[in-house]
Enzyme design. Sequence first.
Site, PDB file in Angstrom:
ATOM      1  CD1 TRP A 109      -2.151  -2.127   2.001  1.00  0.00           C
ATOM      2  CD2 TRP A 109      -2.938  -1.344   0.066  1.00  0.00           C
ATOM      3  NE1 TRP A 109      -3.155  -2.963   1.578  1.00  0.00           N
ATOM      4  CE2 TRP A 109      -3.652  -2.517   0.405  1.00  0.00           C
ATOM      5  CE3 TRP A 109      -3.266  -0.676  -1.116  1.00  0.00           C
ATOM      6  CZ2 TRP A 109      -4.682  -3.037  -0.399  1.00  0.00           C
ATOM      7  CZ3 TRP A 109      -4.288  -1.201  -1.921  1.00  0.00           C
ATOM      8  CH2 TRP A 109      -4.979  -2.354  -1.563  1.00  0.00           C
ATOM      9  CG  ASP A 177      -3.451   3.888   4.079  1.00  0.00           C
ATOM     10  OD1 ASP A 177      -4.494   3.714   4.728  1.00  0.00           O
ATOM     11  OD2 ASP A 177      -3.166   3.245   3.048  1.00  0.00           O
ATOM     12  CE  LYS A 201      -8.838  -3.001   4.314  1.00  0.00           C
ATOM     13  NZ  LYS A 201      -7.912  -2.261   3.482  1.00  0.00           N
TER      14      LYS A 201
HETATM   15  C1  LIG Z   1      -7.347  -1.882   2.319  1.00  0.00           C
HETATM   16  C2  LIG Z   1      -6.287  -0.880   2.288  1.00  0.00           C
HETATM   17  C3  LIG Z   1      -6.163   0.053   1.237  1.00  0.00           C
HETATM   18  C4  LIG Z   1      -7.076   0.035   0.030  1.00  0.00           C
HETATM   19  O1  LIG Z   1      -8.335   0.456   0.362  1.00  0.00           O
HETATM   20  P1  LIG Z   1      -9.448   0.717  -0.745  1.00  0.00           P
HETATM   21  O2  LIG Z   1     -10.548   1.320   0.058  1.00  0.00           O
HETATM   22  O3  LIG Z   1      -9.789  -0.623  -1.337  1.00  0.00           O
HETATM   23  O4  LIG Z   1      -8.896   1.630  -1.759  1.00  0.00           O
HETATM   24  C5  LIG Z   1      -5.176   0.996   1.318  1.00  0.00           C
HETATM   25  N1  LIG Z   1      -4.324   1.031   2.357  1.00  0.00           N
HETATM   26  C6  LIG Z   1      -4.397   0.151   3.376  1.00  0.00           C
HETATM   27  C7  LIG Z   1      -3.434   0.251   4.502  1.00  0.00           C
HETATM   28  C8  LIG Z   1      -5.376  -0.832   3.362  1.00  0.00           C
HETATM   29  O5  LIG Z   1      -5.450  -1.711   4.373  1.00  0.00           O
END
Ligand SMILES: *Cc1c(COP(=O)(O)O)cnc(C)c1O
Length: 371
Positions: A109, A177, A201
């Site tokens: 990511w 993030d 999540k």
């Molecule tokens: C799941 C995740 C993403 C991607 O998320 P989307 O909503 O599918 O774009 C990005 N960064 C992290 C750390 C994630 O766990």
Amino acid sequence: MRVYNFSPGPSMLPLPALEKAAAEMIDAGGTGQSVMEMSHRSGDFKPIIEKTGSLLRELMGIPPNYRVLFLQGGASLQFSMVPLNLAASGGGPADGGRKRITLVDTGVWADKAAKEAAKYAEVNVAASSKDRAYTYIPAAPAPGADDAYYHITWNNTIVGTRWPAIPATGNIPLVTDLSSAILSEPLDVSRFALIYAGAQKNLGPAGTTVVIIREDLLGRAPAWVPAMLRYDLQDKEGSMYNTPPCYGIYIIGLVLEWLKNLGGVEAVAALNREKAALLYGCLETSKTFYSPVEKNFRSLMNIPFVPRETDPVRKAEIEKRFVAEAAAAGLVNLAGHRLVGGMRASVYNAMPIEGVKALIAFIETFERSLK
Ligand SMILES: *Cc1c(COP(=O)(O)O)cnc(C)c1O
């Protein structure tokens, strides 16, 4: 029968939130409508988005000089929006006036965030843990004096690492993030300039995206940045420049209500630590599996484990059998990410401790069956 869903996302939501949504499906709060049918500008929806925002502020301790936005496009769109708003040049995407950012590469990511930012900014990848398959978090190098921001991925969902502490970046805005760890343990929001998280999540339905931004960072986007991708415009319109993801925002509100009733972030963090300690403890003594992640950097939310078996054919067999037999026992989505293999248990806020205990019991039964 409900299963224990160890998916990295979309993942389990708290049963009381789902039950309330079910009860309100065709008539929410006596309005005679589903939340899905409400006008987003109506007096019926307004209290819903306001409640969701104020609960998030309360639970995370978000200071008053931060704005909370409910956007769309997932965390992945933030990989574009953050550089577009904070580092892009007035002359256009590739213009020489674009600013430098510093980013720490801790996995897939973070790498995606870097690649997307490189379209609009000069990206300095100051450190990376790629050399050891991202199984640790590197020491955070100092930011450049003129960096537009410093980006970290707090919890690395795929490999199961988490930053052990918030890096000090002085007056350079720290961006994170937080998709797979938001509300999982207390975090000092004031140390960050911008936090973003896809909802699927720890918050609610996929697509809905939370952005927490310090107000002095609004209004930095060049004029050419599309309207939908501008934090300043989204803020001015109260996340309603267009029709927001109304139902997703409503579900997030129900999840936050559940979390507040549970005792808030401190209470859920204590449960999360207990769940993680049980599972890591099991892996520590397991003769069949181990955690590939260095101890200081282990995630509370995503716990990968791999067979100790080194023969590749035998190892693949164990993995396949484990995932299939666990699913048959009501423990689903335990396969590791397709890029790293092995197994992974994602144990977000809504995973009950009983689910973790059931997984541990299953691991022990599985081990005995191998002999
Ligand atoms: C799941 C995740 C993403 C991607 O998320 P989307 O909503 O599918 O774009 C990005 N960064 C992290 C750390 C994630 O766990």
